[in-house]
Design an enzyme around this catalytic site. Structure first.
Site, PDB file in Angstrom:
ATOM      1  N   TYR A   1      -2.359  -0.311  10.603  1.00  0.00           N
ATOM      2  CA  TYR A   1      -2.542  -1.467   9.024  1.00  0.00           C
ATOM      3  C   TYR A   1      -1.963  -0.746   8.798  1.00  0.00           C
ATOM      4  O   TYR A   1      -1.208  -1.902   8.202  1.00  0.00           O
ATOM      5  CB  TYR A   1      -4.122  -0.740   8.490  1.00  0.00           C
ATOM      6  CG  TYR A   1      -4.054  -0.484   7.588  1.00  0.00           C
ATOM      7  CD1 TYR A   1      -3.983  -2.283   6.691  1.00  0.00           C
ATOM      8  CD2 TYR A   1      -3.642  -0.146   5.826  1.00  0.00           C
ATOM      9  CE1 TYR A   1      -4.108  -2.864   5.042  1.00  0.00           C
ATOM     10  CE2 TYR A   1      -4.267  -0.101   4.528  1.00  0.00           C
ATOM     11  CZ  TYR A   1      -3.937  -1.454   4.608  1.00  0.00           C
ATOM     12  OH  TYR A   1      -3.803  -1.210   2.634  1.00  0.00           O
TER      13      TYR A   1
ATOM     14  N   SER B   1       0.756  -1.497   0.712  1.00  0.00           N
ATOM     15  CA  SER B   1       0.166  -0.587   0.045  1.00  0.00           C
ATOM     16  C   SER B   1       1.126   1.269  -0.078  1.00  0.00           C
ATOM     17  O   SER B   1       1.868   1.250   0.697  1.00  0.00           O
ATOM     18  CB  SER B   1      -0.723  -0.040   0.931  1.00  0.00           C
ATOM     19  OG  SER B   1      -1.620   1.535   1.792  1.00  0.00           O
TER      20      SER B   1
HETATM   21  N1  LIG Z   1      -8.797  -0.567  -1.410  1.00  0.00           N
HETATM   22  C1  LIG Z   1      -7.859  -0.037  -1.449  1.00  0.00           C
HETATM   23  O1  LIG Z   1      -7.516   1.464  -1.429  1.00  0.00           O
HETATM   24  C2  LIG Z   1      -5.977  -0.571  -1.226  1.00  0.00           C
HETATM   25  C3  LIG Z   1      -5.464   0.306  -0.959  1.00  0.00           C
HETATM   26  C4  LIG Z   1      -3.942  -0.254  -0.838  1.00  0.00           C
HETATM   27  C5  LIG Z   1      -3.749  -1.293  -0.143  1.00  0.00           C
HETATM   28  N2  LIG Z   1      -4.865  -1.864  -0.774  1.00  0.00           N
HETATM   29  C6  LIG Z   1      -4.880  -4.067  -0.218  1.00  0.00           C
HETATM   30  O2  LIG Z   1      -5.127  -4.681  -1.785  1.00  0.00           O
HETATM   31  C7  LIG Z   1      -5.697  -5.969  -0.510  1.00  0.00           C
HETATM   32  C8  LIG Z   1      -6.659  -6.428  -1.481  1.00  0.00           C
HETATM   33  O3  LIG Z   1      -7.473  -5.936  -0.509  1.00  0.00           O
HETATM   34  P1  LIG Z   1      -9.297  -4.983  -1.564  1.00  0.00           P
HETATM   35  O4  LIG Z   1      -9.073  -3.429  -1.504  1.00  0.00           O
HETATM   36  O5  LIG Z   1      -9.620  -5.644  -2.979  1.00  0.00           O
HETATM   37  O6  LIG Z   1     -10.569  -5.261  -0.527  1.00  0.00           O
HETATM   38  P2  LIG Z   1     -11.104  -6.692  -0.646  1.00  0.00           P
HETATM   39  O7  LIG Z   1     -12.107  -6.653  -1.768  1.00  0.00           O
HETATM   40  O8  LIG Z   1     -11.757  -6.675   1.005  1.00  0.00           O
HETATM   41  O9  LIG Z   1     -10.160  -7.600  -0.490  1.00  0.00           O
HETATM   42  C9  LIG Z   1      -9.701  -8.747   0.021  1.00  0.00           C
HETATM   43  C10 LIG Z   1      -9.984 -10.127   0.495  1.00  0.00           C
HETATM   44  O10 LIG Z   1      -9.147 -10.483   0.179  1.00  0.00           O
HETATM   45  C11 LIG Z   1     -10.001 -12.097   1.720  1.00  0.00           C
HETATM   46  N3  LIG Z   1      -9.411 -11.908   2.984  1.00  0.00           N
HETATM   47  C12 LIG Z   1      -9.632 -11.051   3.827  1.00  0.00           C
HETATM   48  N4  LIG Z   1      -8.918 -11.920   4.728  1.00  0.00           N
HETATM   49  C13 LIG Z   1      -8.412 -13.027   4.733  1.00  0.00           C
HETATM   50  C14 LIG Z   1      -7.879 -13.808   4.847  1.00  0.00           C
HETATM   51  N5  LIG Z   1      -7.003 -13.866   6.844  1.00  0.00           N
HETATM   52  N6  LIG Z   1      -7.230 -15.034   4.253  1.00  0.00           N
HETATM   53  C15 LIG Z   1      -8.118 -15.169   2.930  1.00  0.00           C
HETATM   54  N7  LIG Z   1      -8.859 -14.223   2.135  1.00  0.00           N
HETATM   55  C16 LIG Z   1      -8.814 -13.501   3.158  1.00  0.00           C
HETATM   56  C17 LIG Z   1     -11.703 -10.913   1.713  1.00  0.00           C
HETATM   57  O11 LIG Z   1     -12.313 -11.980   1.470  1.00  0.00           O
HETATM   58  P3  LIG Z   1     -12.864 -12.769   2.736  1.00  0.00           P
HETATM   59  O12 LIG Z   1     -13.752 -11.668   3.306  1.00  0.00           O
HETATM   60  O13 LIG Z   1     -14.302 -13.756   2.168  1.00  0.00           O
HETATM   61  O14 LIG Z   1     -11.921 -14.282   3.408  1.00  0.00           O
HETATM   62  C18 LIG Z   1     -11.201 -10.563   0.199  1.00  0.00           C
HETATM   63  O15 LIG Z   1     -11.939 -10.850  -0.931  1.00  0.00           O
HETATM   64  C19 LIG Z   1      -5.184  -4.812   0.863  1.00  0.00           C
HETATM   65  O16 LIG Z   1      -4.142  -6.547   1.050  1.00  0.00           O
HETATM   66  C20 LIG Z   1      -5.647  -4.448   1.104  1.00  0.00           C
HETATM   67  O17 LIG Z   1      -4.986  -4.104   2.145  1.00  0.00           O
HETATM   68  C21 LIG Z   1      -6.027  -1.894  -0.784  1.00  0.00           C
END
Ligand SMILES: NC(=O)c1ccc[n+]([C@@H]2O[C@H](COP(=O)([O-])OP(=O)(O)OC[C@H]3O[C@@H](n4cnc5c(N)ncnc54)[C@H](OP(=O)(O)O)[C@@H]3O)[C@@H](O)[C@H]2O)c1
Length: 233
Positions: free
Chosen positions: A150, A138
């Site tokens: 975080y 991130s």
């Molecule tokens: N969106 C943003 O603005 C942003 C910015 C910077 C970085 N990120 C990073 O991008 C990555 C993906 O996030 P996203 O934005 O795409 O959000 P998201 O749609 O909430 O995706 C996260 C996914 O991870 C799964 N997950 C959570 N905990 C888990 C675990 N212990 N084991 C296996 N799966 C797990 C969730 O599914 P379940 O709950 O069903 O397990 C969900 O499908 C994350 O690492 C996040 O920190 C996001």
């Protein structure tokens, strides 16, 4: 199809992971996605029309035995592993001085140990294919933000990417850190609203992930930081 490359994406049932899975499938890769929620994975597969090249695996990235099981299932089903994407992660959206510690253990396990577990479980298979490790960090892993635990987990990922690269590059394995700014995904659901300003789409991040994965052999893209225009830090 039988010789096409194989990627394993943690947290691939929604958001950035799902966009990467979709784009890789479109490019002819075979893809395994993990997540804790069985229904979310089932819905994702249904939405894509249950393609032959997609495998869904229920499991948490915060449990080492479930991570090794996901790697083994992928190898059993597809016979090889070319890329792992350590994408699963979440934020408690609170602060270290005022937040609720009850949510922090799972966040640290998922965001920090999860990627380390995946690397440990997959590295032997990746040595065989001279494959790639992609870590989704991130911008919060580059820029300090007040009280942000975080963000500290993502600083750990910034370090893990480079520390891992320095070990595995001599085995022919690449390491890419993709560090997104704000992206419109379910990541923000807990907060009840999206942050202000322009947000990137999951596909715009997936474009960079897929670009890094599909580099020619011998080319290792290491760090990509992508912000939406207007995000100052
Ligand atoms: N969106 C943003 O603005 C942003 C910015 C910077 C970085 N990120 C990073 O991008 C990555 C993906 O996030 P996203 O934005 O795409 O959000 P998201 O749609 O909430 O995706 C996260 C996914 O991870 C799964 N997950 C959570 N905990 C888990 C675990 N212990 N084991 C296996 N799966 C797990 C969730 O599914 P379940 O709950 O069903 O397990 C969900 O499908 C994350 O690492 C996040 O920190 C996001």
């Amino acid at each position: 199809m039988i010789d096409s490359p194989v990627a394993l994406i943690t947290g691939g049932g929604s958001g950035i992971g799902a966009a990467v899975a979709r784009q890789l499938l479109d490019a002819g890769h075979r893809v395994a996605v993990t997540g804790r929620g069985e229904q979310r994975l089932r819905d994702f597969a249904t939405e894509l029309g249950n393609p032959e090249g997609l495998l869904t695996i229920v499991g948490s990235t915060a449990e080492y035995d479930q991570v090794t099981a996901a790697v083994e299932t992928t190898l059993k089903e597809f016979g090889r592993l070319d890329t792992v994407v350590a994408n699963a992660g979440f934020a408690t959206h609170d602060t270290v001085a005022e937040g609720d510690p009850a949510g922090w253990t799972e966040m640290v396990l998922t965001n920090v140990l999860g990627p380390a577990f995946l690397i440990r479980a997959a590295v032997d298979a990746l040595k065989e294919t001279r494959g790639r490790i992609v870590l989704v960090g991130s911008v919060a892993g580059f820029v300090p933000t007040p009280g942000n635990l975080y963000g500290a987990t993502k600083w750990a990922i910034t370090a893990l990417a480079e520390n891992t690269r320095r070990q595995v590059t001599e085995w022919g394995v690449g390491v890419t850190l993709i560090a997104p700014g704000r992206v419109e995904t379910p990541f923000w659901d807990e907060l009840g609203s999206l942050p202000p300003g322009h947000l990137l789409t999951a596909d715009q991040i997936a474009d960079s992930v897929v670009w890094a994965i599909r580099q020619p052999e011998g080319v290792d893209v290491n760090t990509v930081v992508i912000r939406p225009i207007g995000q100052p830090n």
